[in-house]
Design a protein around this motif. Structure first.
Motif, short mmCIF file in Angstrom:
data_model
loop_
_atom_site.label_atom_id
_atom_site.label_comp_id
_atom_site.label_asym_id
_atom_site.label_seq_id
_atom_site.Cartn_x
_atom_site.Cartn_y
_atom_site.Cartn_z
N TRP A 37 -6.22 -58.70 -12.50
CA TRP A 37 -5.44 -57.36 -10.61
C TRP A 37 -3.69 -57.56 -11.60
CZ3 TRP A 37 -9.29 -61.07 -10.53
CH2 TRP A 37 -9.97 -60.91 -9.50
N GLN A 38 -3.74 -56.33 -11.07
CA GLN A 38 -2.04 -56.00 -12.00
C GLN A 38 -1.64 -55.20 -11.06
OE1 GLN A 38 -0.90 -55.42 -16.64
NE2 GLN A 38 -1.87 -52.82 -15.97
N GLU A 39 0.12 -55.35 -10.94
CA GLU A 39 1.40 -54.06 -10.06
C GLU A 39 1.81 -54.65 -11.86
OE1 GLU A 39 1.96 -56.66 -6.28
OE2 GLU A 39 0.35 -54.92 -5.46
N ARG A 43 3.68 -58.42 -10.64
CA ARG A 43 2.59 -59.30 -11.74
C ARG A 43 1.47 -58.62 -12.04
NH1 ARG A 43 1.11 -61.63 -5.21
NH2 ARG A 43 2.70 -60.96 -4.95
N ILE A 67 -8.62 -58.81 -0.45
CA ILE A 67 -7.17 -57.52 -0.84
C ILE A 67 -7.31 -56.75 -0.25
CG2 ILE A 67 -6.58 -56.64 -2.79
CD1 ILE A 67 -6.90 -58.09 -4.72
N LEU A 77 -2.70 -60.26 -4.62
CA LEU A 77 -1.38 -60.08 -4.62
C LEU A 77 -0.86 -59.51 -4.20
CD1 LEU A 77 -3.82 -56.47 -5.00
CD2 LEU A 77 -2.74 -58.14 -6.53
N SER A 78 -0.01 -60.85 -2.60
CA SER A 78 0.81 -61.46 -1.45
C SER A 78 1.49 -62.40 -1.63
CB SER A 78 0.43 -60.98 0.00
OG SER A 78 -0.85 -61.95 -0.11
#
Length: 239
Positions: A37-39, A43, A67, A77-78
């Motif tokens: 998982w990537q932002e 993150r 998610i 993701l939070s």
């Protein structure tokens, strides 16, 4: 069976997993055991899994559903910290085990599963955790800067001798590949292809996500060079 390894180095994180599963000598299959998982810049999270495949897939699906549905209880993701990420994984594991463990045990089937999760959130440090079937977890430390799950014993010696927090990322990649090569040679239940992920510290973005197939020239050359180096070292040892 499975072999997965993760390194927590000063320069970042390195993960490697195989893709073989087997339920007997004549029931061998390939399943991905590494998930990302990537932002970018915010993150990057990696998970690798071992154990009962249905259990680990159910955990991953539960985390992804949270998610997709913006679960008010929080998601990967939070989460504000990597320990909170590990807690989400542990909670999902506990829920899945609570649903299926008793039924599997009644059928004399093992529900044991483990998940290694690591990554970095903006403003935090790279961290690496190992989540057990009960949902509890431990974290890699400077004293133990790597974690393994699955068939780990064949690949452990080189990590013990080579890996420290100060090990450069490039050497860490080489070490996990040689660790996997030793396991592949000694255990038929671990098999190609391999999945590799590298997360440099401070980037919150992967520098490498790569699948290594059985005919990969670079991996084969590394394996052959390591075998020759071991033979040469053995020959040079005093009688």
């Amino acid at each position: 069976m499975t072999y997965c390894v993760g390194l927590k180095l000063d320069q970042g994180l390195v993960f490697l997993s195989d893709t073989r599963t087997n339920a007997g000598l004549d029931n061998v299959a390939r399943f991905r055991k590494m998930f990302h998982w990537q932002e970018p810049g915010e993150r990057a999270i990696v998970m690798v899994t071992a154990g009962n495949l249905a259990i680990t897939q159910a955990v991953i699906n539960r985390l992804q559903d949270a998610i997709d549905n913006s679960d008010p209880d929080g998601t990967l993701l939070s989460a504000k910290t990597m320990s909170e990420v590990a807690q989400h994984v542990g909670d999902a594991m506990q829920q899945v085990q609570g649903k299926y463990h008793q039924t599997l045990e009644q059928r004399n089937e093992n529900s044991t599963a483990t998940i290694m999760v690591g990554g970095q959130l903006k403003g935090g440090k790279p961290r690496l955790f190992l989540v057990y079937s009960a949902g509890n977890f431990i974290e890699a430390t400077e004293d133990t800067p790597y974690l393994q799950i699955g068939e780990h014993k064949y690949g452990k010696p080189i990590l013990d001798r080579v890996i420290t927090p100060a090990t450069p990322l490039s050497d860490g990649i080489k070490a996990v590949l040689l660790s996997m090569d030793s396991t592949l040679r000694s255990n038929l239940s671990v098999g190609m292809p391999l999945d590799l992920a590298v997360l440099p510290a401070g980037k919150c973005q992967f520098s490498m996500r790569r699948r290594i197939e059985a005919d990969d020239e670079h991996f084969r050359a590394l394996s052959e060079a390591w075998s020759q180096a071991l033979r040469d070292a053995f020959t040079d040892m005093p009688d």
